[in-house]
Design a protein around this motif. Structure first.
Motif, PDB file in Angstrom:
ATOM      1  N   UNK A 171      -1.272 -17.848 -13.845  1.00 28.53           N
ATOM      2  CA  UNK A 171      -1.914 -18.983 -13.115  1.00 28.53           C
ATOM      3  C   UNK A 171      -1.023 -19.819 -12.553  1.00 28.53           C
ATOM      4  N   UNK A 172       0.326 -20.125 -13.555  1.00 30.36           N
ATOM      5  CA  UNK A 172       1.290 -20.830 -13.047  1.00 30.36           C
ATOM      6  C   UNK A 172       2.088 -19.981 -11.935  1.00 30.36           C
ATOM      7  N   UNK A 173       2.380 -18.835 -12.078  1.00 27.11           N
ATOM      8  CA  UNK A 173       2.957 -18.179 -11.112  1.00 27.11           C
ATOM      9  C   UNK A 173       2.479 -18.199  -9.647  1.00 27.11           C
ATOM     10  N   UNK A 174       0.940 -18.119  -9.804  1.00 30.79           N
ATOM     11  CA  UNK A 174       0.356 -18.205  -8.544  1.00 30.79           C
ATOM     12  C   UNK A 174       0.576 -19.584  -7.713  1.00 30.79           C
ATOM     13  N   UNK A 175       0.393 -20.682  -8.602  1.00 33.42           N
ATOM     14  CA  UNK A 175       0.983 -21.854  -7.948  1.00 33.42           C
ATOM     15  C   UNK A 175       2.437 -22.246  -7.477  1.00 33.42           C
ATOM     16  N   UNK A 176       3.208 -21.552  -8.239  1.00 35.30           N
ATOM     17  CA  UNK A 176       4.420 -21.652  -7.821  1.00 35.30           C
ATOM     18  C   UNK A 176       4.631 -21.034  -6.504  1.00 35.30           C
ATOM     19  N   UNK A 177       4.087 -19.757  -6.507  1.00 37.44           N
ATOM     20  CA  UNK A 177       4.211 -18.831  -5.467  1.00 37.44           C
ATOM     21  C   UNK A 177       3.548 -19.187  -4.017  1.00 37.44           C
ATOM     22  N   UNK A 178       2.404 -20.017  -4.272  1.00 38.85           N
ATOM     23  CA  UNK A 178       1.486 -20.360  -3.185  1.00 38.85           C
ATOM     24  C   UNK A 178       0.624 -19.260  -2.852  1.00 38.85           C
ATOM     25  N   UNK A 179       0.401 -18.186  -3.973  1.00 35.16           N
ATOM     26  CA  UNK A 179      -0.741 -17.191  -3.882  1.00 35.16           C
ATOM     27  C   UNK A 179      -2.118 -17.762  -4.238  1.00 35.16           C
ATOM     28  N   UNK A 194      -4.884 -16.095  -4.797  1.00 37.87           N
ATOM     29  CA  UNK A 194      -5.540 -15.529  -5.752  1.00 37.87           C
ATOM     30  C   UNK A 194      -4.494 -14.321  -6.440  1.00 37.87           C
ATOM     31  N   UNK A 195      -5.331 -13.364  -7.118  1.00 33.44           N
ATOM     32  CA  UNK A 195      -4.385 -12.349  -7.867  1.00 33.44           C
ATOM     33  C   UNK A 195      -4.252 -11.195  -6.930  1.00 33.44           C
ATOM     34  N   UNK A 196      -5.094 -11.100  -5.894  1.00 30.53           N
ATOM     35  CA  UNK A 196      -4.650 -10.178  -4.863  1.00 30.53           C
ATOM     36  C   UNK A 196      -3.183 -10.163  -4.124  1.00 30.53           C
ATOM     37  N   UNK A 197      -3.261 -11.747  -3.821  1.00 32.77           N
ATOM     38  CA  UNK A 197      -2.019 -12.174  -3.132  1.00 32.77           C
ATOM     39  C   UNK A 197      -0.809 -11.949  -3.834  1.00 32.77           C
ATOM     40  N   UNK A 198      -0.834 -12.221  -5.244  1.00 38.16           N
ATOM     41  CA  UNK A 198       0.095 -12.062  -6.124  1.00 38.16           C
ATOM     42  C   UNK A 198       0.525 -10.620  -6.245  1.00 38.16           C
ATOM     43  N   UNK A 199      -0.186  -9.688  -6.016  1.00 33.96           N
ATOM     44  CA  UNK A 199       0.129  -8.283  -6.104  1.00 33.96           C
ATOM     45  C   UNK A 199       0.867  -8.029  -4.970  1.00 33.96           C
ATOM     46  N   UNK A 200       0.498  -8.470  -3.516  1.00 32.03           N
ATOM     47  CA  UNK A 200       1.168  -8.176  -2.554  1.00 32.03           C
ATOM     48  C   UNK A 200       2.705  -8.731  -2.539  1.00 32.03           C
ATOM     49  N   UNK A 201       2.914 -10.137  -3.120  1.00 27.68           N
ATOM     50  CA  UNK A 201       3.801 -10.775  -3.346  1.00 27.68           C
ATOM     51  C   UNK A 201       5.015  -9.932  -4.197  1.00 27.68           C
ATOM     52  N   UNK A 202       4.370  -9.530  -5.029  1.00 29.06           N
ATOM     53  CA  UNK A 202       5.120  -8.678  -6.176  1.00 29.06           C
ATOM     54  C   UNK A 202       5.886  -7.825  -5.569  1.00 29.06           C
ATOM     55  N   UNK A 203       5.453  -6.953  -4.660  1.00 29.66           N
ATOM     56  CA  UNK A 203       5.960  -5.873  -3.811  1.00 29.66           C
ATOM     57  C   UNK A 203       6.997  -6.181  -2.645  1.00 29.66           C
ATOM     58  N   UNK A 204       6.210  -7.311  -1.692  1.00 30.56           N
ATOM     59  CA  UNK A 204       7.245  -7.658  -0.797  1.00 30.56           C
ATOM     60  C   UNK A 204       8.543  -8.423  -1.256  1.00 30.56           C
ATOM     61  N   UNK A 205       8.495  -8.990  -2.412  1.00 27.29           N
ATOM     62  CA  UNK A 205       9.726  -9.723  -3.145  1.00 27.29           C
ATOM     63  C   UNK A 205      10.471  -8.654  -3.681  1.00 27.29           C
ATOM     64  N   UNK A 206      10.078  -7.424  -3.994  1.00 29.93           N
ATOM     65  CA  UNK A 206      11.023  -6.561  -4.717  1.00 29.93           C
ATOM     66  C   UNK A 206      10.884  -6.464  -6.269  1.00 29.93           C
ATOM     67  N   UNK A 207       9.990  -7.279  -6.724  1.00 27.51           N
ATOM     68  CA  UNK A 207       9.923  -7.374  -8.323  1.00 27.51           C
ATOM     69  C   UNK A 207       9.434  -6.024  -8.793  1.00 27.51           C
ATOM     70  N   UNK A 208       8.487  -5.604  -8.016  1.00 26.79           N
ATOM     71  CA  UNK A 208       7.896  -4.052  -8.347  1.00 26.79           C
ATOM     72  C   UNK A 208       8.153  -3.217  -6.846  1.00 26.79           C
ATOM     73  N   UNK A 209       8.515  -1.847  -7.083  1.00 26.75           N
ATOM     74  CA  UNK A 209       9.090  -0.971  -6.116  1.00 26.75           C
ATOM     75  C   UNK A 209       7.781   0.209  -6.074  1.00 26.75           C
ATOM     76  N   UNK A 210       7.507   0.709  -5.241  1.00 25.99           N
ATOM     77  CA  UNK A 210       6.422   1.950  -5.317  1.00 25.99           C
ATOM     78  C   UNK A 210       6.759   3.082  -6.292  1.00 25.99           C
TER      79      UNK A 210
END
Length: 222
Positions: free
Chosen positions: A192-200, A202-218
């Motif tokens: 929840x705190x990460x969502x607020x800080x990243x402006x996501x 919901x959880x679905x947008x958090x998934x997208x942000x994780x990939x677009x930021x490079x935190x997770x790679x395919x």
């Protein structure tokens, strides 16, 4: 509390089936129907529903453009959109998630699953199962340019970055708790705190942000 739903699909029979199913629920009511994207946006602004079931392929304005227009409107910030698709790996689904959709459903989903999905997104949960997350995001992230770490990530603590990465891998809060040896409530708080800080939204947008930021790679997906 009654969940107010707007249906957006150009097929009359699809809308009729969804309306019949949802109106039969004690906590759900269909407040409007739209047969194209432009009408969906207009009705969303007029009715401000809790959830929109949005078909991707519609005349006048497609579901992707309609989703963007709704999610970018500050007045409709609380509206949750579920995109409807014929195939699980529809090429437009990832773009819909990037546009702010809370998740997606295939049109032939079981009736009970549709009702569960409406309630889930209304409660703020992203509608992406771990298995679908892995297949969907890995396929489309692999086609994207090399991700660059975004500035908002600097706002996260190390634990929050760790949690966001695990969300990106499709783990639930309970699975994250087990991986990090913390309580499910603690895991949920970090998410929840990460969502607020990243402006996501919901959880679905958090998934997208994780990939677009490079935190997770395919390539990290199993």
């Amino acid at each position: 509390m009654t969940i107010r739903v707007l249906l957006a699909d150009d097929q009359v029979l699809v809308r009729a089936g969804f309306r019949s199913l949802l109106d039969a629920q004690p906590d759900v009511t269909v407040v409007g129907e739209a047969d194209d994207g432009r009408a969906a946006v207009a009705l969303a602004r007029q009715l401000v529903p809790d959830v929109v079931l949005m078909d991707i392929r519609m005349p006048e304005l497609d579901g992707l453009a309609a989703t963007r227009m709704i999610t970018e409107d500050p007045v409709l910030a609380a509206v949750r959109i579920v995109v409807l698709t014929t195939f699980e790996l529809d090429e437009y689904v990832f773009e819909a998630l990037r546009s702010g959709a809370a998740g997606f459903l295939v049109k032939d989903t079981e009736p009970a699953e549709l009702v569960r999905a409406v309630r889930a997104v209304h409660n703020g949960d992203g509608l992406l199962s771990p298995g679908v997350t892995r297949r969907l995001i890995s396929e489309f992230a692999a086609r994207s340019k090399e991700p660059e770490e975004s500035a908002p990530l600097a706002r996260l603590t190390e634990r929050e970055r760790e949690v966001v990465a695990l969300v990106g891998l499709g783990l639930t809060n309970s699975e994250i708790a087990g991986r990090l040896v913390v309580s499910p409530l603690t895991a949920k708080t970090h998410v929840s705190r990460a969502m607020v800080k990243l402006g996501a939204r919901d959880r679905a947008q958090l998934v997208v942000l994780a990939y677009e930021s490079g935190l997770v790679r395919p390539g990290w997906l199993g």
